[in-house]
Design a protein around this motif. Sequence first.
Motif, mmCIF file in Angstrom:
data_model
loop_
_atom_site.group_PDB
_atom_site.id
_atom_site.type_symbol
_atom_site.label_atom_id
_atom_site.label_comp_id
_atom_site.label_asym_id
_atom_site.label_seq_id
_atom_site.Cartn_x
_atom_site.Cartn_y
_atom_site.Cartn_z
ATOM 1 N N PRO A 1 -44.708 18.126 -13.246
ATOM 2 C CA PRO A 1 -44.023 19.049 -14.169
ATOM 3 C C PRO A 1 -42.600 19.381 -13.721
ATOM 4 N N GLU A 2 -42.428 19.592 -12.407
ATOM 5 C CA GLU A 2 -41.080 19.900 -11.918
ATOM 6 C C GLU A 2 -40.163 18.690 -12.056
ATOM 7 N N ALA A 3 -40.721 17.488 -11.866
ATOM 8 C CA ALA A 3 -39.929 16.279 -12.042
ATOM 9 C C ALA A 3 -39.477 16.124 -13.487
ATOM 10 N N LEU A 4 -40.381 16.424 -14.412
ATOM 11 C CA LEU A 4 -39.998 16.365 -15.828
ATOM 12 C C LEU A 4 -38.934 17.411 -16.159
ATOM 13 N N GLY A 5 -39.038 18.589 -15.522
ATOM 14 C CA GLY A 5 -38.031 19.625 -15.747
ATOM 15 C C GLY A 5 -36.655 19.199 -15.268
ATOM 16 N N TYR A 6 -36.610 18.574 -14.080
ATOM 17 C CA TYR A 6 -35.337 18.053 -13.581
ATOM 18 C C TYR A 6 -34.771 16.998 -14.531
ATOM 19 N N THR A 7 -35.630 16.098 -14.973
ATOM 20 C CA THR A 7 -35.178 15.018 -15.853
ATOM 21 C C THR A 7 -34.604 15.568 -17.146
ATOM 22 N N LEU A 8 -35.311 16.521 -17.753
ATOM 23 C CA LEU A 8 -34.845 17.089 -19.020
ATOM 24 C C LEU A 8 -33.563 17.902 -18.826
ATOM 25 N N GLY A 9 -33.500 18.686 -17.746
ATOM 26 C CA GLY A 9 -32.301 19.503 -17.510
ATOM 27 C C GLY A 9 -31.059 18.669 -17.279
ATOM 28 N N ILE A 10 -31.179 17.617 -16.465
ATOM 29 C CA ILE A 10 -30.019 16.751 -16.202
ATOM 30 C C ILE A 10 -29.638 15.967 -17.448
ATOM 31 N N LEU A 11 -30.655 15.536 -18.221
ATOM 32 C CA LEU A 11 -30.362 14.770 -19.432
ATOM 33 C C LEU A 11 -29.587 15.608 -20.444
ATOM 34 N N LEU A 12 -29.987 16.860 -20.624
ATOM 35 C CA LEU A 12 -29.312 17.719 -21.610
ATOM 36 C C LEU A 12 -27.961 18.218 -21.081
ATOM 37 N N GLY A 13 -27.978 18.806 -19.870
ATOM 38 C CA GLY A 13 -26.732 19.346 -19.322
ATOM 39 C C GLY A 13 -25.721 18.268 -19.000
ATOM 40 N N GLY A 14 -26.182 17.210 -18.321
ATOM 41 C CA GLY A 14 -25.274 16.125 -17.980
ATOM 42 C C GLY A 14 -24.772 15.383 -19.201
ATOM 43 N N GLY A 15 -25.679 15.159 -20.175
ATOM 44 C CA GLY A 15 -25.250 14.473 -21.398
ATOM 45 C C GLY A 15 -24.196 15.250 -22.167
ATOM 46 N N GLY A 16 -24.378 16.573 -22.239
ATOM 47 C CA GLY A 16 -23.373 17.392 -22.934
ATOM 48 C C GLY A 16 -22.035 17.377 -22.240
ATOM 49 N N LEU A 17 -22.038 17.499 -20.892
ATOM 50 C CA LEU A 17 -20.773 17.501 -20.165
ATOM 51 C C LEU A 17 -20.121 16.120 -20.175
#
Length: 429
Positions: A167-183
């Motif tokens: 679950p924590e790995a999925l959270g990291y993946t989703l957070g980086i995908l959204l935040g990094g993709g936007g930036l």
Amino acid sequence: MSRLTGWWVRRSAAGKVELYTRWTFHFFVLVEITSIGGVPIGQTGRDPLGLPLAAGLAVFVCTHAVLNGVLSSRALDWVLDRRERPVRLAVVQVALTAAGVLTLIALRATGVLANGAIAAGVITGTITFTLGSLVMCLKRVRHMLCAAPLAALTTGAAVAAMDVGVPEALGYTLGILLGGGGLVAACGFSAWLMKMVWELERTKELKARLAVAEERLRFGRDLHDVMGRNLSVIALKSELAVQLARRERPEAVDQMIEVQRIAQESQREVRDVVRGYREADLRVELEGARGVLSAAGIACAMESDLGSGMDAGLGAGLGAGLGAGDDGLPSEVQSALGWVVRETTTNVLRHGDPSRCAIALRRKDDAVVLTVENDGVRETPGPRAGGSGLAGLRERLSAVDGTLTAGPGDGGTFLVTARVPVPRRGKAT
């Protein structure tokens, strides 16, 4: 107030966009330090984080933020073709980020870093800011699009491999995908926009140079057409006269008289070409000014009390006002005022960043007054006070007893006023 805002007003549109973009990336350094670097220190009193670990995390984040700011600045210079692509600096930044992230994941897996929120904030934040600066070092758009998904999947896989939890790995993946993709999207678009604005600025300068070169070519062609045939005839007749003179034939004198006539005719034709090159037609210059300013995205308003008015139609209306008649303007006055319109229009495009320009031609008492007023002035708006453009206009106007004034107008505009005395025909002197 002008001293406080001059550093901004004097810049071109491209310079303003670049300044705004650069300071936005500089601000990201402060945002990363305050939003990520200060969190570990703030948690030491209520969470078993430990001061040494908190200080280490803060130092890592601050170092990462400063290096990221330097990388962003170098990447913007590369986008504008001012320096080499910062490949080594980008590799150092990626290596620092990867080392820090793997260390945090290991500390999280071993339980040394028990606070998952701090670990997630530092890991996700540093990777996101790294992606923002790294994307500006890439040449291809598809590589930019792959940066955020690749970083997100790699981080998620590393977290899962160290048994931190799926679950924590999925959270990291989703957070980086959204935040990094936007930036990534924001930074990539900002760099592209800044490059395009500078390209437009250079295109404007190139168009001005091409116009000058085209005019020189036209003048060269006209001069060649006038002089080419006559010089060829002079050369042939001179050669014939030499041969006749050697034979002591009287026809040699006739040939030299013909050479003299052709040479005098050539002088007159050259003077006509130069006179036509130097003279300017007021109506043509006004029509050209409107077309050039409109093409540059500048709202051009024209007013006149000669004829039926320029806004109603520059063609027949203004032609009637400038032509023969009681209120018609002499050709030498039209030529002088035409040069004022040409020079001021050129300087509006070259020395300012205007959004509107107003040209007015009015008769006041026994004089004709031409005014050109524009906004968007910079440090050296319009004709420069000591430049050759203003001096040249004054010389042309002085030939018709005219005057020229140039300086700030109302509301932060720049105003050029040309006044030429033209008594009304039929009026007692």
